[in-house]
Design a protein around this motif. Structure first.
Motif, PDB file in Angstrom:
ATOM      1  N   TRP A  14     -13.364   0.038 -19.456  1.00 50.98           N
ATOM      2  CA  TRP A  14     -14.277  -0.382 -20.505  1.00 50.98           C
ATOM      3  C   TRP A  14     -15.700  -0.138 -20.050  1.00 50.98           C
ATOM      4  O   TRP A  14     -15.979   0.040 -18.879  1.00 50.98           O
ATOM      5  CB  TRP A  14     -14.093  -1.831 -20.918  1.00 50.98           C
ATOM      6  CG  TRP A  14     -13.991  -2.795 -19.802  1.00 50.98           C
ATOM      7  CD1 TRP A  14     -14.993  -3.262 -19.016  1.00 50.98           C
ATOM      8  CD2 TRP A  14     -12.811  -3.430 -19.323  1.00 50.98           C
ATOM      9  NE1 TRP A  14     -14.514  -4.148 -18.091  1.00 50.98           N
ATOM     10  CE2 TRP A  14     -13.177  -4.266 -18.252  1.00 50.98           C
ATOM     11  CE3 TRP A  14     -11.485  -3.381 -19.711  1.00 50.98           C
ATOM     12  CZ2 TRP A  14     -12.261  -5.036 -17.567  1.00 50.98           C
ATOM     13  CZ3 TRP A  14     -10.589  -4.149 -19.018  1.00 50.98           C
ATOM     14  CH2 TRP A  14     -10.972  -4.966 -17.975  1.00 50.98           C
ATOM     15  N   LEU A  31      -9.710  -7.188 -27.723  1.00 49.93           N
ATOM     16  CA  LEU A  31      -8.615  -7.583 -26.841  1.00 49.93           C
ATOM     17  C   LEU A  31      -7.292  -7.368 -27.559  1.00 49.93           C
ATOM     18  O   LEU A  31      -7.253  -7.286 -28.789  1.00 49.93           O
ATOM     19  CB  LEU A  31      -8.769  -9.059 -26.446  1.00 49.93           C
ATOM     20  CG  LEU A  31      -9.995  -9.387 -25.591  1.00 49.93           C
ATOM     21  CD1 LEU A  31     -10.176 -10.894 -25.465  1.00 49.93           C
ATOM     22  CD2 LEU A  31      -9.892  -8.750 -24.224  1.00 49.93           C
ATOM     23  N   PRO A  32      -6.187  -7.306 -26.816  1.00 49.42           N
ATOM     24  CA  PRO A  32      -4.882  -7.096 -27.451  1.00 49.42           C
ATOM     25  C   PRO A  32      -4.513  -8.242 -28.396  1.00 49.42           C
ATOM     26  O   PRO A  32      -4.975  -9.368 -28.213  1.00 49.42           O
ATOM     27  CB  PRO A  32      -3.904  -7.017 -26.285  1.00 49.42           C
ATOM     28  CG  PRO A  32      -4.664  -7.270 -25.047  1.00 49.42           C
ATOM     29  CD  PRO A  32      -6.100  -7.420 -25.378  1.00 49.42           C
ATOM     30  N   ILE A  37      -4.363 -15.115 -27.279  1.00 48.61           N
ATOM     31  CA  ILE A  37      -5.718 -14.810 -27.729  1.00 48.61           C
ATOM     32  C   ILE A  37      -5.941 -15.382 -29.129  1.00 48.61           C
ATOM     33  O   ILE A  37      -6.978 -15.965 -29.413  1.00 48.61           O
ATOM     34  CB  ILE A  37      -5.972 -13.291 -27.680  1.00 48.61           C
ATOM     35  CG1 ILE A  37      -5.942 -12.851 -26.211  1.00 48.61           C
ATOM     36  CG2 ILE A  37      -7.279 -12.910 -28.355  1.00 48.61           C
ATOM     37  CD1 ILE A  37      -5.936 -11.371 -25.999  1.00 48.61           C
ATOM     38  N   ALA A  45     -16.240 -14.455 -24.184  1.00 50.66           N
ATOM     39  CA  ALA A  45     -15.815 -13.586 -23.090  1.00 50.66           C
ATOM     40  C   ALA A  45     -16.883 -13.576 -22.010  1.00 50.66           C
ATOM     41  O   ALA A  45     -18.074 -13.498 -22.296  1.00 50.66           O
ATOM     42  CB  ALA A  45     -15.562 -12.173 -23.597  1.00 50.66           C
ATOM     43  N   LEU A  67     -13.718  -7.875 -14.531  1.00 48.79           N
ATOM     44  CA  LEU A  67     -12.636  -8.412 -15.355  1.00 48.79           C
ATOM     45  C   LEU A  67     -13.255  -9.039 -16.596  1.00 48.79           C
ATOM     46  O   LEU A  67     -14.360  -9.566 -16.546  1.00 48.79           O
ATOM     47  CB  LEU A  67     -11.868  -9.494 -14.590  1.00 48.79           C
ATOM     48  CG  LEU A  67     -11.397  -9.157 -13.178  1.00 48.79           C
ATOM     49  CD1 LEU A  67     -10.715 -10.373 -12.563  1.00 48.79           C
ATOM     50  CD2 LEU A  67     -10.467  -7.970 -13.182  1.00 48.79           C
ATOM     51  N   VAL A  68     -12.538  -8.992 -17.701  1.00 44.15           N
ATOM     52  CA  VAL A  68     -12.957  -9.705 -18.908  1.00 44.15           C
ATOM     53  C   VAL A  68     -12.193 -11.024 -18.918  1.00 44.15           C
ATOM     54  O   VAL A  68     -10.959 -11.036 -18.913  1.00 44.15           O
ATOM     55  CB  VAL A  68     -12.673  -8.893 -20.192  1.00 44.15           C
ATOM     56  CG1 VAL A  68     -13.018  -9.710 -21.428  1.00 44.15           C
ATOM     57  CG2 VAL A  68     -13.451  -7.584 -20.180  1.00 44.15           C
ATOM     58  N   PHE A 118      -7.247 -16.152 -20.944  1.00 46.56           N
ATOM     59  CA  PHE A 118      -6.752 -14.784 -20.765  1.00 46.56           C
ATOM     60  C   PHE A 118      -7.697 -14.037 -19.842  1.00 46.56           C
ATOM     61  O   PHE A 118      -8.916 -14.229 -19.908  1.00 46.56           O
ATOM     62  CB  PHE A 118      -6.691 -14.088 -22.133  1.00 46.56           C
ATOM     63  CG  PHE A 118      -6.192 -12.674 -22.112  1.00 46.56           C
ATOM     64  CD1 PHE A 118      -4.838 -12.399 -22.041  1.00 46.56           C
ATOM     65  CD2 PHE A 118      -7.084 -11.608 -22.165  1.00 46.56           C
ATOM     66  CE1 PHE A 118      -4.378 -11.094 -22.029  1.00 46.56           C
ATOM     67  CE2 PHE A 118      -6.633 -10.303 -22.161  1.00 46.56           C
ATOM     68  CZ  PHE A 118      -5.274 -10.045 -22.086  1.00 46.56           C
ATOM     69  N   VAL A 119      -7.155 -13.194 -18.973  1.00 45.54           N
ATOM     70  CA  VAL A 119      -7.964 -12.331 -18.115  1.00 45.54           C
ATOM     71  C   VAL A 119      -7.463 -10.906 -18.280  1.00 45.54           C
ATOM     72  O   VAL A 119      -6.270 -10.641 -18.133  1.00 45.54           O
ATOM     73  CB  VAL A 119      -7.883 -12.759 -16.628  1.00 45.54           C
ATOM     74  CG1 VAL A 119      -8.667 -11.803 -15.747  1.00 45.54           C
ATOM     75  CG2 VAL A 119      -8.385 -14.185 -16.456  1.00 45.54           C
ATOM     76  N   GLN A 120      -8.368 -10.007 -18.588  1.00 39.77           N
ATOM     77  CA  GLN A 120      -8.029  -8.592 -18.760  1.00 39.77           C
ATOM     78  C   GLN A 120      -8.502  -7.832 -17.526  1.00 39.77           C
ATOM     79  O   GLN A 120      -9.685  -7.867 -17.187  1.00 39.77           O
ATOM     80  CB  GLN A 120      -8.705  -8.027 -20.012  1.00 39.77           C
ATOM     81  CG  GLN A 120      -8.442  -6.562 -20.266  1.00 39.77           C
ATOM     82  CD  GLN A 120      -7.043  -6.310 -20.793  1.00 39.77           C
ATOM     83  OE1 GLN A 120      -6.554  -7.040 -21.637  1.00 39.77           O
ATOM     84  NE2 GLN A 120      -6.405  -5.288 -20.280  1.00 39.77           N
ATOM     85  N   PRO A 122      -8.847  -4.098 -15.753  1.00 43.46           N
ATOM     86  CA  PRO A 122      -8.822  -2.695 -16.165  1.00 43.46           C
ATOM     87  C   PRO A 122      -7.702  -1.944 -15.465  1.00 43.46           C
ATOM     88  O   PRO A 122      -7.197  -2.377 -14.424  1.00 43.46           O
ATOM     89  CB  PRO A 122     -10.197  -2.172 -15.732  1.00 43.46           C
ATOM     90  CG  PRO A 122     -10.557  -3.018 -14.567  1.00 43.46           C
ATOM     91  CD  PRO A 122      -9.990  -4.391 -14.877  1.00 43.46           C
ATOM     92  N   TRP A 123      -7.330  -0.807 -16.015  1.00 40.99           N
ATOM     93  CA  TRP A 123      -6.326   0.043 -15.381  1.00 40.99           C
ATOM     94  C   TRP A 123      -6.941   0.626 -14.126  1.00 40.99           C
ATOM     95  O   TRP A 123      -8.054   1.143 -14.127  1.00 40.99           O
ATOM     96  CB  TRP A 123      -5.895   1.154 -16.330  1.00 40.99           C
ATOM     97  CG  TRP A 123      -4.791   1.979 -15.769  1.00 40.99           C
ATOM     98  CD1 TRP A 123      -3.463   1.742 -15.881  1.00 40.99           C
ATOM     99  CD2 TRP A 123      -4.934   3.171 -14.987  1.00 40.99           C
ATOM    100  NE1 TRP A 123      -2.760   2.704 -15.217  1.00 40.99           N
ATOM    101  CE2 TRP A 123      -3.641   3.602 -14.657  1.00 40.99           C
ATOM    102  CE3 TRP A 123      -6.012   3.906 -14.527  1.00 40.99           C
ATOM    103  CZ2 TRP A 123      -3.392   4.732 -13.903  1.00 40.99           C
ATOM    104  CZ3 TRP A 123      -5.776   5.034 -13.770  1.00 40.99           C
ATOM    105  CH2 TRP A 123      -4.476   5.440 -13.462  1.00 40.99           C
TER     106      TRP A 123
END
Length: 131
Positions: A14, A31-32, A37, A45, A67-68, A118-120, A122-123
């Motif tokens: 991102w 977000l997904p 969520i 966020a 991280l988000v 929630f914590v996103q 990244p790849w």
């Protein structure tokens, strides 16, 4: 004549732009579509790095990874095994994220502003499937 878009971030990553570093850091986060969520009533966020949050990513990653962190500001109460957003009275305007086993472990001068829902992450290259 419309303003041109920035190039997209690399796949699985991102990007963000803080056009006014002195102003409020506001924007939109996609977000997904997960029930966790959806059930976050008052979302905000926060961008935080994995080192500061003690999130182990392993595989020799030494540079901070952003991280988000999605937080629910409506959950201003203690819960076991939940990360809380805290503000200490002696550090107004500064928040920290921490988890506690018991309510008595929370500093007396701390105000709970919400919980992490929630914590996103990244790849990252080590996540690639190996044959």
């Amino acid at each position: 004549l419309a303003v041109s878009s920035d190039p997209p971030a690399d796949m699985g990553q991102w990007s963000y732009d803080f056009s006014d570093p002195e102003g409020p850091q506001m924007g939109t986060v996609a977000l997904p579509g997960l029930s966790t969520i959806y059930q976050t009533e008052d979302p905000v966020a926060i961008i935080a790095d994995h080192i500061t949050l003690n999130v182990p990513l392993g595989h020799g990653i030494t540079e901070p990874v952003d991280l988000v962190v999605l937080c629910d500001r409506s959950r201003k109460y203690f819960s076991e095994r939940k990360f809380l957003i805290l503000e200490l009275e002696d550090k107004p305007g500064m928040v920290s994220i921490a988890a506690f086993n018991e309510k008595s472990e929370i500093p007396n001068n701390a105000k709970i502003h919400g919980q992490v829902t929630f914590v996103q992450i990244p790849w990252l290259s080590f996540m690639e499937k190996k044959k």
